[in-house]
Write a protein that holds these residues in place. Structure first.
Motif, PDB file in Angstrom:
ATOM      1  N   ARG A  40      30.714  46.484  69.042  1.00 46.81           N
ATOM      2  CA  ARG A  40      30.076  44.942  68.175  1.00 46.81           C
ATOM      3  C   ARG A  40      29.823  43.955  68.826  1.00 46.81           C
ATOM      4  NH1 ARG A  40      36.042  46.413  67.116  1.00 46.81           N
ATOM      5  NH2 ARG A  40      36.317  46.554  65.252  1.00 46.81           N
ATOM      6  N   LYS A  41      29.676  43.820  70.432  1.00 48.08           N
ATOM      7  CA  LYS A  41      28.321  43.073  71.007  1.00 48.08           C
ATOM      8  C   LYS A  41      27.283  43.431  71.263  1.00 48.08           C
ATOM      9  CE  LYS A  41      29.854  40.514  75.723  1.00 48.08           C
ATOM     10  NZ  LYS A  41      30.518  40.252  76.114  1.00 48.08           N
ATOM     11  N   TYR A  42      27.455  44.830  71.848  1.00 47.94           N
ATOM     12  CA  TYR A  42      25.719  44.709  71.951  1.00 47.94           C
ATOM     13  C   TYR A  42      25.763  46.133  70.739  1.00 47.94           C
ATOM     14  CZ  TYR A  42      26.793  42.955  76.698  1.00 47.94           C
ATOM     15  OH  TYR A  42      27.057  41.798  77.140  1.00 47.94           O
ATOM     16  N   GLY A  43      26.834  46.953  70.475  1.00 48.72           N
ATOM     17  CA  GLY A  43      26.223  48.067  69.360  1.00 48.72           C
ATOM     18  C   GLY A  43      26.002  46.989  68.281  1.00 48.72           C
ATOM     19  N   HIS A  44      26.227  48.186  66.968  1.00 50.19           N
ATOM     20  CA  HIS A  44      26.438  48.263  65.215  1.00 50.19           C
ATOM     21  C   HIS A  44      28.022  48.014  65.197  1.00 50.19           C
ATOM     22  CE1 HIS A  44      22.190  50.170  66.088  1.00 50.19           C
ATOM     23  NE2 HIS A  44      22.401  49.230  65.382  1.00 50.19           N
ATOM     24  N   GLY A  45      28.852  47.904  66.320  1.00 49.97           N
ATOM     25  CA  GLY A  45      30.486  47.855  65.743  1.00 49.97           C
ATOM     26  C   GLY A  45      30.698  49.168  64.609  1.00 49.97           C
TER      27      GLY A  45
END
Length: 313
Positions: free
Chosen positions: A269-274
Motif C-alpha cells: 500500500r505504501k509503494y505499490g498498488h495495495g
C-alpha cells in the motif's frame, strides 16, 4: 537433590557443565546430556544454557528442569528458530511490529514477546534488538541477550552477515530473469517515505540482486479496478516470485527498489498498488534466509524458513 521435581546439582570445584552432569547423574551418556541441553532444560545459576562446555566454579548451581518446568515460546505471531547463551533467532509473522513505535506504547511486539519469554527463564534476563523488519514483512529476526553484544552486532552487521535473502511476490513479468538494482535512497521522515534516485543525489547507495523463480497468472475478479497495465498480459494478472539478496540493508530497500523498476511488491500500500486486485491480502515480502558469523563462536550459522504458501507460483 530434588526441588519441585527439578534436579539440583552444585559444583564443588572448577569443572565444566558436561563433566559435572556426568559425575552427578549416575554416568548419564553425553548424548542424553546434549538432548537435555538442546531442549533448554538446564540452567546454571538460574539462566538457561545449551553449552556442555560451559565453565563452572565452586558453588555454581545447576538445575535440570522437569518436563513440566521447561520454558517454551508459544505465540501465534512469533516462533523460536534458534537460541543459545548469546542470541535468539525467531520467525516473525506479518502484522507484528519488531519494536514499539514509541516508548510508551503498550502494543505487543516481537521485542515484548521475547522479553516475557526470557524472563520466565530468569527475571533478570533481557533481549536487545539487532535489526528490524517492517510490520507487514515476515521472516527471520535476530535478538541479542546482552547490550554489549547488541552494540557489537549493530556496529559490524554488514561484516557479520554473509547471506540475506528475501522472497517477494511482485507485480508483472520481469524483462530479465535476474539482475541488480542500484539506486540512491533518501528517507523523508515527515511522511515516512523513502525515495529512490538512479544517480547519486546525496542519498544512501542501495544495491539489491534479484532472481525470478517463477511466474503465476490469475484471472481478474469481477469488478477489479485500477489494475496496472504492467501487471496484465493477455487479459490476465501476472505475478512473479522473486528471490532478492541484499548487498546493503536500507530502510524499505526491497519495496522501493522493486517499485522503481515497475514491479512493486504485491499488496504494498505504501509503494505499490495495495490489494485492490491482488490475490493475497498481505504484503508479499518474507525474510527467508539469514546467514552470519556468530559473534561469540566466530562460526557461520545459517537459518532458513519456508516460502509462505500464499506466495507460491
Amino acid at each position: 537433590m530434588k526441588r519441585k521435581n527439578n534436579t539440583i546439582l552444585r559444583a564443588t570445584a572448577a569443572t565444566t557443565l558436561l563433566e559435572l552432569m556426568q559425575a552427578k547423574l549416575g554416568g548419564m551418556s553425553v548424548t542424553s546430556i546434549k538432548q537435555l541441553l538442546r531442549a533448554r532444560r538446564v540452567q546454571v545459576n538460574g539462566a538457561i544454557t545449551t553449552r556442555g562446555d560451559q565453565a563452572l566454579n565452586a558453588g555454581d548451581e545447576v538445575t535440570i528442569l522437569s518436563q513440566a518446568g521447561t520454558t517454551t515460546l508459544h505465540h501465534p505471531k512469533l516462533s523460536l528458530v534458534y537460541e543459545d547463551d548469546y542470541l535468539l533467532v525467531v520467525n516473525k509473522k506479518q502484522g507484528l511490529l519488531t519494536v514499539p513505535t514509541n516508548p510508551d506504547s503498550a502494543e505487543t511486539t516481537a521485542l515484548s514477546i521475547l522479553k516475557a519469554y526470557v524472563r520466565r527463564q530468569h527475571p533478570r534476563n533481557n533481549v536487545y534488538v539487532v535489526h528490524r523488519l517492517d510490520r507487514e514483512t515476515s521472516g527471520l529476526l535476530v535478538f541479542a541477550k546482552t547490550p554489549q553484544l547488541q552494540e557489537y552486532m549493530r556496529t559490524y552487521w554488514r561484516q557479520l552477515v554473509t547471506k540475506r535473502t528475501y522472497i517477494a511476490l511482485a507485480e508483472g513479468i520481469f524483462a530479465e530473469p535476474q539482475g541488480t538494482i542500484t539506486t540512491w535512497l533518501t528517507e523523508d521522515k515527515r511522511n515516512a517515505m523513502v525515495y529512490s534516485s538512479p544517480v547519486d543525489d546525496g542519498g544512501q547507495k542501495a544495491v539489491t540482486h534479484y532472481e525470478v523463480l517463477g511466474t503465476r497468472t490469475i484471472e481478474p475478479s469481477k469488478g477489479s479496478a485500477n489494475i496496472p497495465a504492467a501487471a496484465m498480459v493477455d487479459g490476465k494478472i501476472c505475478l512473479s516470485l522473486v528471490a532478492l539478496n541484499l548487498e546493503t540493508g536500507r530502510t524499505n530497500q526491497i519495496r522501493v527498489h522493486l517499485a522503481s523498476i515497475g514491479h512493486p511488491v504485491v499488496s504494498d500500500r505504501k509503494y505499490g498498488h495495495g490489494n485492490s486486485f491482488a490475490p493475497v491480502d498481505r504484503l508479499c515480502l518474507h525474510a527467508r534466509i539469514l546467514e552470519f558469523i556468530h559473534p561469540a563462536t566466530e562460526q557461520v550459522v545459517h537459518f532458513e524458513t519456508p516460502v509462505p504458501k500464499e506466495f507460491k507460483v
